[in-house]
Motif scaffolding. Structure first.
Motif, PDB file in Angstrom:
ATOM      1  N   LYS A   1       0.828  -1.144   0.076  1.00  0.00           N
ATOM      2  CA  LYS A   1       0.028  -0.027  -0.094  1.00  0.00           C
ATOM      3  C   LYS A   1       1.020   1.266  -0.181  1.00  0.00           C
ATOM      4  O   LYS A   1       1.482   1.672   1.145  1.00  0.00           O
ATOM      5  N   MET A   2       1.106   2.018  -1.036  1.00  0.00           N
ATOM      6  CA  MET A   2       2.167   2.954  -1.339  1.00  0.00           C
ATOM      7  C   MET A   2       1.276   4.129  -1.158  1.00  0.00           C
ATOM      8  O   MET A   2       0.390   4.432  -1.807  1.00  0.00           O
ATOM      9  N   GLY A   3       1.875   5.094  -0.354  1.00  0.00           N
ATOM     10  CA  GLY A   3       1.433   6.295  -0.107  1.00  0.00           C
ATOM     11  C   GLY A   3       2.026   7.561  -1.066  1.00  0.00           C
ATOM     12  O   GLY A   3       2.610   6.966  -1.972  1.00  0.00           O
ATOM     13  N   PRO A   4       1.372   8.651  -1.200  1.00  0.00           N
ATOM     14  CA  PRO A   4       1.427   9.464  -2.198  1.00  0.00           C
ATOM     15  C   PRO A   4       3.130  10.027  -2.132  1.00  0.00           C
ATOM     16  O   PRO A   4       3.695  10.112  -3.273  1.00  0.00           O
ATOM     17  N   GLY A   5       3.535  10.281  -1.020  1.00  0.00           N
ATOM     18  CA  GLY A   5       5.112  10.457  -0.848  1.00  0.00           C
ATOM     19  C   GLY A   5       6.006   9.657  -1.483  1.00  0.00           C
ATOM     20  O   GLY A   5       6.779  10.191  -2.253  1.00  0.00           O
ATOM     21  N   THR A   6       5.989   8.256  -1.411  1.00  0.00           N
ATOM     22  CA  THR A   6       6.692   7.340  -1.564  1.00  0.00           C
ATOM     23  C   THR A   6       6.574   7.495  -3.263  1.00  0.00           C
ATOM     24  O   THR A   6       7.324   7.393  -4.111  1.00  0.00           O
ATOM     25  N   LEU A   7       5.266   7.419  -3.555  1.00  0.00           N
ATOM     26  CA  LEU A   7       4.767   7.117  -5.198  1.00  0.00           C
ATOM     27  C   LEU A   7       5.552   8.221  -5.966  1.00  0.00           C
ATOM     28  O   LEU A   7       6.062   8.003  -6.874  1.00  0.00           O
TER      29      LEU A   7
END
Length: 103
Positions: A41-47
């Protein structure tokens, strides 16, 4: 190909895998969760941090930017890097067969 580091981070691998079908950021987060069978589950910061790096390394391109959202797609260099990483991961699994032999 600009990208020469190996191994890839898990985030890079799953973003490239999910971009086998062009997508924009929000859809991409859902696609990553889907291709990872719910494990990632990737968050926007990482993405968005990884998308920026992949763009710089010429592994993805922006297909469309309407000002509100950008649609990303994997490039040939990205496909090549993804295939190299996939083979590396498969080889690691094969190397781990020794664990089954000792169980």
């Amino acid at each position: 190909m600009s990208y020469t580091s190996s191994p890839m981070t898990e985030a890079m691998y799953y973003i490239l895998l999910a971009l086998m079908n062009p997508n924009h950021g929000y859809q991409l987060m859902a696609a990553i969760e889907q291709v990872s069978n719910g494990r990632i589950k990737m968050g926007p910061g990482t993405l968005y941090g990884v998308l920026t790096r992949l763009q710089k390394d010429e592994m993805i391109v922006i297909l469309n930017d309407d000002g509100r959202r950008k649609t990303y797609a994997i490039t040939e260099d990205g496909r090549t890097a993804l295939n190299v990483e996939y083979k590396r991961l498969k080889d690691m699994i094969q190397d781990g067969v020794i664990l089954e032999e000792r169980s």
